[in-house]
Design an enzyme around this catalytic site. Structure first.
Site, mmCIF file in Angstrom:
data_model
loop_
_atom_site.group_PDB
_atom_site.id
_atom_site.type_symbol
_atom_site.label_atom_id
_atom_site.label_comp_id
_atom_site.label_asym_id
_atom_site.label_seq_id
_atom_site.Cartn_x
_atom_site.Cartn_y
_atom_site.Cartn_z
ATOM 1 C CG ASN A 118 -34.494 -57.913 2.525
ATOM 2 O OD1 ASN A 118 -34.426 -58.122 3.570
ATOM 3 N ND2 ASN A 118 -35.169 -58.575 1.548
ATOM 4 C CD1 TRP A 119 -29.115 -56.223 6.273
ATOM 5 C CD2 TRP A 119 -29.048 -56.141 8.457
ATOM 6 N NE1 TRP A 119 -28.076 -55.451 6.628
ATOM 7 C CE2 TRP A 119 -28.102 -55.511 8.038
ATOM 8 C CE3 TRP A 119 -29.124 -56.639 9.827
ATOM 9 C CZ2 TRP A 119 -27.415 -54.583 8.978
ATOM 10 C CZ3 TRP A 119 -28.452 -55.744 10.680
ATOM 11 C CH2 TRP A 119 -27.563 -54.736 10.408
ATOM 12 C CE LYS A 120 -33.304 -61.380 0.841
ATOM 13 N NZ LYS A 120 -33.092 -62.588 -0.391
ATOM 14 C CG HIS A 131 -38.989 -60.016 -0.513
ATOM 15 N ND1 HIS A 131 -38.560 -61.531 -0.935
ATOM 16 C CD2 HIS A 131 -38.038 -59.387 -0.631
ATOM 17 C CE1 HIS A 131 -37.264 -61.449 -1.239
ATOM 18 N NE2 HIS A 131 -36.728 -60.023 -1.208
ATOM 19 C CD GLU A 181 -36.563 -64.476 0.127
ATOM 20 O OE1 GLU A 181 -36.342 -63.594 1.313
ATOM 21 O OE2 GLU A 181 -35.581 -64.344 -0.556
ATOM 22 C CD GLU A 219 -36.123 -58.209 -4.495
ATOM 23 O OE1 GLU A 219 -34.823 -57.617 -4.310
ATOM 24 O OE2 GLU A 219 -36.722 -58.893 -3.734
ATOM 25 N N GLY A 236 -30.926 -64.458 -4.726
ATOM 26 C CA GLY A 236 -29.928 -65.586 -3.865
ATOM 27 C C GLY A 236 -29.240 -66.787 -4.985
ATOM 28 C CB SER A 275 -27.591 -62.200 -7.736
ATOM 29 O OG SER A 275 -28.217 -63.347 -7.229
ATOM 30 N N GLY A 277 -29.438 -58.309 -1.120
ATOM 31 C CA GLY A 277 -29.988 -59.276 -0.066
ATOM 32 C C GLY A 277 -28.541 -59.763 0.424
ATOM 33 N N GLY A 278 -28.015 -60.826 -0.062
ATOM 34 C CA GLY A 278 -26.967 -61.417 0.604
ATOM 35 C C GLY A 278 -25.800 -60.286 0.760
HETATM 36 P P1 13P Z 1 -29.791 -61.399 -3.221
HETATM 37 O O1 13P Z 1 -29.218 -60.071 -3.231
HETATM 38 O O2 13P Z 1 -29.293 -62.219 -1.921
HETATM 39 O O3 13P Z 1 -30.018 -62.054 -4.346
HETATM 40 O O4 13P Z 1 -31.485 -61.022 -2.529
HETATM 41 C C1 13P Z 1 -32.078 -60.241 -3.257
HETATM 42 C C2 13P Z 1 -33.314 -59.867 -2.414
HETATM 43 O O5 13P Z 1 -34.122 -60.543 -2.302
HETATM 44 C C3 13P Z 1 -33.418 -58.490 -1.850
HETATM 45 O O6 13P Z 1 -34.679 -58.257 -1.289
#
Ligand code: 13P
Length: 252
Positions: free
Chosen positions: A11-13, A97, A99, A169, A175, A215, A236-237
């Site tokens: 997920n590149w956000k 998600h 977020e 999640e 993050g 993470s 994510g990251g």
């Molecule tokens: P991180 O891997 O950056 O913690 O993000 C997880 C995430 O929200 C994937 O959708």
């Protein structure tokens, strides 16, 4: 063959210009090749969906969007509909998600509407659930997650349920560099599968893939993936770095 094929999704956000997407994809393709026993999906921002769609054509990498609107079209300024995502090359869509729940006010009921829309529009939803740190500390995790799953996945037949994907999640792990331990994640994944069995039946629940997100990194993926009910990762990251994401894809 295990009944559930492992799936690693990135997920590149809200990261990635076209040039960055091209660089990342070209390195990633070289590093991962064509893994036979696992599935890889990239979820870039809307503006680079078409670029990424072109770059993954002919590879085994799938394409997901990060959200959709519940209507197939209409006067909804700033929104994107499922048929448009299909047209841009998407097969999957991330829904609910944390977020989006946190910053855009998405509720379980809204997520449920979007899951129905994804199904109608021919997209496989990756439905996210997860608790905050306060909820975990109050001992509410299992009840809350079960309620999120029940509400978001209400009203689907067994075939549809079997084909969709759930992502657990924990909000406190996203993050933050703070991952759930494999045992903590497994406990919630097993509870999600039990809830799915109540919504359908045991055989259907056994077919649903449940991803862990929060993470996930090269140094913790192997331990997480060793758990019985963890079928993949939503990253994510680390998905923004070709070397790290390739290592996660190549979990052992
Ligand atoms: P991180 O891997 O950056 O913690 O993000 C997880 C995430 O929200 C994937 O959708």
């Amino acid at each position: 063959m295990p009944i559930r094929r492992s799936l690693i999704a990135g997920n590149w956000k809200m990261f990635g210009t076209r040039a960055e997407a091209e660089r990342l994809l070209s390195e990633l393709k070289t590093r991962i090749g064509r893994p036979a026993d696992r599935e890889v999906i990239i979820a870039p921002p809307f503006t680079v969906l078409e670029t990424v769609s072109r770059l993954v054509a002919g590879t085994s990498i799938g394409l997901a969007a990060q959200n959709l609107h519940w209507e197939p079209q209409g006067a909804f300024t700033g929104e994107i509909a499922g048929p448009m995502l299909k047209d841009a090359g998407c097969s999957h869509v991330i829904l609910g998600h944390s977020e989006r729940r946190q910053y855009s006010g998405e509720t379980d009921e809204l997520v449920a509407r979007k899951v129905h829309a994804a199904h109608r529009d021919g997209l496989v939803p990756i439905v996210c659930v997860g608790e905050t740190l306060e909820q975990r500390e109050r001992g509410e995790t299992t009840d809350l997650i079960s309620r999120q799953v029940r509400t978001a996945l209400h009203g689907h037949d067994h075939t549809t349920l079997a084909s969709l994907i759930v992502a657990y999640e924990p909000v406190w792990a996203i993050g933050t560099g703070r991952t759930a331990t494999p045992a903590q994640a497994q406990e919630v994944h097993a509870a999600i599968r039990a809830t799915l069995a109540e919504l359908s039946d045991h055989a259907t629940a056994e077919m649903v893939r449940i991803l862990y997100g929060g993470s996930v990194k090269p140094d913790n993926v192997d331990g997480l993936m060793a758990e019985a009910d963890i079928d993949g990762a939503l990253v994510g990251g680390a998905s923004l770095q070709a070397e790290a994401f390739a290592r996660i894809v190549q979990f052992r």
